[in-house]
Every structure is written in C-alpha cells, then in structure tokens.
Enzyme design. Structure first.
Site, mmCIF file in Angstrom:
data_model
loop_
_atom_site.group_PDB
_atom_site.id
_atom_site.type_symbol
_atom_site.label_atom_id
_atom_site.label_comp_id
_atom_site.label_asym_id
_atom_site.label_seq_id
_atom_site.Cartn_x
_atom_site.Cartn_y
_atom_site.Cartn_z
ATOM 1 N N HIS A 110 22.070 -57.968 48.212
ATOM 2 C CA HIS A 110 21.240 -59.163 48.426
ATOM 3 C C HIS A 110 21.859 -60.462 47.904
ATOM 4 O O HIS A 110 21.349 -61.089 46.966
ATOM 5 C CB HIS A 110 19.830 -58.973 47.854
ATOM 6 C CG HIS A 110 19.740 -58.280 46.510
ATOM 7 N ND1 HIS A 110 20.472 -58.649 45.402
ATOM 8 C CD2 HIS A 110 18.960 -57.241 46.114
ATOM 9 C CE1 HIS A 110 20.152 -57.875 44.389
ATOM 10 N NE2 HIS A 110 19.236 -57.014 44.800
ATOM 11 N N HIS A 151 13.684 -48.966 48.435
ATOM 12 C CA HIS A 151 13.105 -48.397 47.210
ATOM 13 C C HIS A 151 11.879 -47.579 47.600
ATOM 14 O O HIS A 151 10.920 -48.118 48.148
ATOM 15 C CB HIS A 151 12.694 -49.511 46.252
ATOM 16 C CG HIS A 151 13.833 -50.356 45.792
ATOM 17 N ND1 HIS A 151 14.581 -50.070 44.675
ATOM 18 C CD2 HIS A 151 14.373 -51.486 46.319
ATOM 19 C CE1 HIS A 151 15.514 -50.985 44.522
ATOM 20 N NE2 HIS A 151 15.419 -51.861 45.512
ATOM 21 N N TYR A 152 11.912 -46.275 47.280
ATOM 22 C CA TYR A 152 10.816 -45.400 47.695
ATOM 23 C C TYR A 152 9.919 -44.929 46.551
ATOM 24 O O TYR A 152 8.940 -44.240 46.782
ATOM 25 C CB TYR A 152 11.369 -44.213 48.483
ATOM 26 C CG TYR A 152 11.744 -44.598 49.905
ATOM 27 C CD1 TYR A 152 11.269 -45.771 50.484
ATOM 28 C CD2 TYR A 152 12.589 -43.800 50.661
ATOM 29 C CE1 TYR A 152 11.614 -46.131 51.773
ATOM 30 C CE2 TYR A 152 12.932 -44.153 51.964
ATOM 31 C CZ TYR A 152 12.450 -45.317 52.508
ATOM 32 O OH TYR A 152 12.801 -45.670 53.794
ATOM 33 N N ARG A 153 10.243 -45.251 45.321
ATOM 34 C CA ARG A 153 9.327 -45.114 44.182
ATOM 35 C C ARG A 153 8.968 -43.682 43.804
ATOM 36 O O ARG A 153 8.168 -43.487 42.879
ATOM 37 C CB ARG A 153 8.013 -45.878 44.441
ATOM 38 C CG ARG A 153 8.166 -47.292 44.988
ATOM 39 C CD ARG A 153 8.932 -48.200 44.078
ATOM 40 N NE ARG A 153 8.811 -49.612 44.468
ATOM 41 C CZ ARG A 153 9.589 -50.579 44.007
ATOM 42 N NH1 ARG A 153 10.571 -50.288 43.147
ATOM 43 N NH2 ARG A 153 9.421 -51.823 44.400
ATOM 44 N N ASP A 189 16.212 -54.432 51.269
ATOM 45 C CA ASP A 189 15.698 -54.371 49.891
ATOM 46 C C ASP A 189 14.184 -54.129 49.923
ATOM 47 O O ASP A 189 13.425 -54.745 49.171
ATOM 48 C CB ASP A 189 16.032 -55.638 49.110
ATOM 49 C CG ASP A 189 15.755 -55.503 47.611
ATOM 50 O OD1 ASP A 189 15.510 -54.368 47.152
ATOM 51 O OD2 ASP A 189 15.768 -56.538 46.910
ATOM 52 N N ASP A 227 20.736 -50.764 40.979
ATOM 53 C CA ASP A 227 19.951 -51.856 41.543
ATOM 54 C C ASP A 227 18.584 -51.979 40.880
ATOM 55 O O ASP A 227 17.919 -50.981 40.601
ATOM 56 C CB ASP A 227 19.754 -51.676 43.047
ATOM 57 C CG ASP A 227 19.025 -52.874 43.646
ATOM 58 O OD1 ASP A 227 19.597 -53.965 43.650
ATOM 59 O OD2 ASP A 227 17.870 -52.704 44.064
ATOM 60 N N GLY A 240 9.493 -58.396 44.339
ATOM 61 C CA GLY A 240 9.739 -57.511 45.469
ATOM 62 C C GLY A 240 8.952 -57.860 46.711
ATOM 63 O O GLY A 240 7.840 -58.395 46.633
ATOM 64 N N ASN A 282 13.578 -60.703 43.576
ATOM 65 C CA ASN A 282 14.759 -60.862 42.736
ATOM 66 C C ASN A 282 15.988 -60.310 43.456
ATOM 67 O O ASN A 282 16.036 -59.113 43.727
ATOM 68 C CB ASN A 282 14.562 -60.121 41.408
ATOM 69 C CG ASN A 282 15.616 -60.487 40.390
ATOM 70 O OD1 ASN A 282 16.219 -61.555 40.461
ATOM 71 N ND2 ASN A 282 15.852 -59.600 39.446
ATOM 72 N N HIS A 332 19.541 -50.246 51.767
ATOM 73 C CA HIS A 332 18.912 -50.721 50.529
ATOM 74 C C HIS A 332 17.385 -50.654 50.628
ATOM 75 O O HIS A 332 16.732 -51.579 51.103
ATOM 76 C CB HIS A 332 19.350 -52.164 50.271
ATOM 77 C CG HIS A 332 19.022 -52.672 48.898
ATOM 78 N ND1 HIS A 332 19.750 -53.656 48.294
ATOM 79 C CD2 HIS A 332 18.039 -52.342 48.017
ATOM 80 C CE1 HIS A 332 19.242 -53.919 47.099
ATOM 81 N NE2 HIS A 332 18.191 -53.129 46.915
#
Length: 432
Positions: free
Chosen positions: A237, A67-69, A310, A157, A330, A283, A65
C-alpha cells in the site's frame, strides 16, 4: 447454474486473453479450461450454458493483500465470509496476511492455518507467514521451514519492522529462498499520534496528522537493505509521492523491488474525508491530492506493479462515524475494488481496461510467482470472472458478503457488476 458441473460453456463474451480483449467462447471441463474459441460445443450437450453476450470474461482476479481475522477475531470476519466477499468482487486467488491469533510463525501453526483456509475458503488462499516471531519485530522466523510448511510469502503487515537488522536478515533469507518480503512501511517514531494525513484536513478536524516521512523514511532504509542483500522487497500500500519516487529510483538501479497501490489511495485523498467519519481512517492514511496523482502516475509508468485491496474488515462498534481518534484503521475492499476502479478510471480514460486487468491478474501472479493463476489458457484451472460493464447500480450494504461494512463507497453508483465467479470450474458467486 448448478454449483458443480462437469462441462460449462461461457459463450458470446469478450474475453481477456494475454492482455488482449477477444470475442470468443470459453469451454470448461472437469474444472479446467478445455478450449477458447468459437463453436466449441453444442449448448444442448453441456451441463451448464452461460450467456455472456455483452459481458466481460476475465481470468479470476488476484489480490495479494487481505485480512481474514480467523483465528482470533472472527467477530470482524471469517475465512468463509472473507472469501465469499472476494468471490463477489471477482477474485479467485488471495494472499491472507498473518496478523491472526495465533499467528502462523512456525511450521505446525502454518499447517493448521492452511488446513483451516482449505476447509473454510471458497477461493484459493495463499497464506503469508509473519516475518518475525509473534509479529513482534525482534527475531525473524525460519523462512526455509515456513516455506516447506506451505507459506506463500512473508509479511508483518499491520506493523512496520522497526529494527533494521531484522529487515536485513529477512531479506537475506528471502534471497536465499527465492521468496518475497512484503513490507508494511512505517517508522513508529515519526507517527506523533497521527490518525489521518498531516495537512489542512487534520487541522480542520482538530486531529493529529501523520507525516509522509513516517512512510518514506523507513522505505529509504529498506531499499538500502534490499540493495545490500538482493532479496525481493515488496512494498505494501504505497501512499506518498516520495515513496513512489524512491521506488522509481530503486528500479532504475536494478533493485529487486515491487510495489502495490490500494484502491482507496487511488480513488480518494484526505480532502475527501467527510467530517470525523472513521470509514475514511486507514493505515497508511489517505494522503493529499499530489500523492494520489503520484500513485496513478506510478502505475502508468510501471513504478507500481499492481493493485491490492488491503481488505480490512471491522465490526461496526470499532468504526464509529464520529470518532477518528479511537476508531480502528481499515477499509474493506474486495467487493468494491474492480467496479470502482473501472467506473472512475477506465470509463474516464485514465486507465485502459487491459491495464486495469493486468494490474489485478498477470502482475501479481508474476511478482509473487503464483502458478496457474492470472490468465486463461487451455489446460489451466477454470478460475474465471464475468462482469457486466454496462448496467449502472448502487453499492449497497445488503449486497456485501463480508462481515465488514466499513467502506465510504457504499451508496456510490458504479457501472460494473460481477455476474459470475468460478474457482476450479465451481460456481462460488453468481448474481441472481
């Protein structure tokens, strides 16, 4: 150590092999584990000899999990910086969420995303497809086509799926295609504008709170749909004690359910929030101490299967230190996960070292059917991490590889440091 080497010897370390800690050496040839044991090679005959005396040698950690944007928000993070951060934390395999722009919700876009991941990443990237077209929560993507294009699993997600029929059809497709739906569990109608957990801290700070039922109510719905379809449902999460108990009951009834806990929910409760510092805003939010303890108990009794970070980087302007209301949700996690959990839980006797490693290697590999990852074995890819568990150090922003610095753990002292990370026998991180 050179970036590329045909033969590497890691000698003198304590090695995690099948959830056992064994004193032995690791010999790597042409990107694969050649042997585990003693007197495997004369150090003078290998290309690189790494002295791991008093160090821990593990399979590369797995984080399902992150997040690489990229594409769409590269000012927050890029695939390259995100995977450098993963390597710095000892992770060699990650699952990248689909909340990028454009989202890979069709085979053509999925293939473009995979090509970008391969070009820019320094660790293995498993790519999620969104569950729904455009991550809009209205219509499911074609799971079979997405898997054929290279998707790893399915998740919207960042957004809870609000329509029960969409989740039902997603789980039907998951069952038919032997894949996983990883759910961000959040009922929007129960948020009431909340920014942190509902309770004393929210009242003290004068901000609206999120009630536990915003998570657990949707989870209860989803578990009924999981039972109805037989699809593999994975909860991202987990944050509340009610959710832990629902998952526990679901597993007792034989439902095809797995779950993850994030490091920040294990380490912090809402009472730990300092003022209106938005580095504590995520979140789901940090819940109360009873919820935190329930997560720990859930890991220990097998209700929660694994730990996943996350990792959610943001630019500094989006995470002001004095504005919980408007700040983005985040927290970064790749570079602080293992060292913080080791220091706060293993050293204090709450978890054993092998338990912690299991939740970060074997468990995610098994739950998500990740091949050739999570263990060290001759013939398998040389994805290896080496840690120093004896030298205290402070977590400092200057050491982070991620663009995102949004973690409240900066400045904390930890007793665990990543010394070396190899992916396919290639050095992707080495502490100087």
């Amino acid at each position: 150590m050179a970036e590329k080497a045909e033969t590497i010897l890691i000698h003198g370390g304590t090695v995690d092999i099948n959830d056992r800690l064994v004193k032995c050496d690791v010999l790597i040839k042409n990107g694969r584990i050649a042997a585990l044991g003693h007197d495997l090679a004369d150090p003078s005959t290998v290309d690189c000899d790494f002295d791991a005396t008093n160090l821990l040698v593990t399979p590369g950690l797995i984080d399902v999990h992150v997040h690489y944007r990229e594409p769409g928000q590269t000012y927050k993070e890029t695939i390259h910086t995100g995977t450098l951060a993963a390597a710095h934390g000892g992770f060699t395999t990650v699952g990248a969420m689909a909340n990028v722009d454009p989202t890979p919700d069709n085979p053509e876009q999925m293939q473009k995303q995979l090509a970008l991941n391969a070009k820019e990443g320094v660790v293995h990237i498993k790519q999620y497809s969104p569950v729904s077209v455009g991550r809009a929560g209205q219509e499911t993507v074609d799971f079979k086509q997405q898997l054929a294009a290279g998707a790893f699993a399915f998740s919207d997600d960042g957004s809870g799926i609000q329509h029960a029929d969409v989740m039902y059809h997603a789980l039907q497709q998951a069952k038919a295609n032997n894949t996983v739906v990883a759910a961000h569990v959040e009922e929007n109608s129960l948020l009431f504008g909340g920014v942190i957990n509902a309770g004393k801290k929210a009242e003290e700070l004068g901000v609206p709170g999120k009630i536990n039922a915003s998570e657990s109510a949707q989870l209860a719905r989803d578990l009924m749909l999981c039972e109805a379809t037989g699809g593999h449902y994975h909860m991202c999460h987990v944050s509340t004690r009610q959710s832990v108990e629902l998952i526990r009951q679901a597993k007792a009834h034989g439902l095809n359910v797995t779950a993850e806990a994030a490091p920040h929910h294990l380490l912090l409760a809402d009472k730990d929030i300092v003022g209106c510092d938005s580095y504590y805003k995520m979140n789901p939010p940090l819940r109360n101490e009873k919820d935190r303890q329930a997560l720990i108990e859930g890991l220990l009794d097998g209700t929660i299967d694994m730990i996943a970070t996350d990792h959610a980087p943001h630019a500094a302007k989006e995470k002001p230190h004095d504005d919980l209301i408007h700040a983005a949700n985040g927290i970064t996690g790749s570079e602080t996960c293992f060292n913080k959990l080791y220091t706060e839980f293993v050293e204090k006797g709450v978890f054993t070292l092998t338990q912690l490693l299991h939740w970060l290697t074997v468990a995610p590999a098994e739950a998500f059917h990740i091949q050739h990852a999570g263990f060290l074995m001759p013939g398998e890819p040389a994805d290896v991490a080496v840690f120093d568990l004896h030298t205290p150090r402070k977590l400092e922003e200057a050491d982070y590889r991620s663009k995102g610095k949004n973690t409240p753990f900066t400045g904390d002292t930890v007793d665990c440091t990543t010394m070396l990370t190899l992916v396919d026998g290639k050095v992707v991180y080495q502490r100087r």
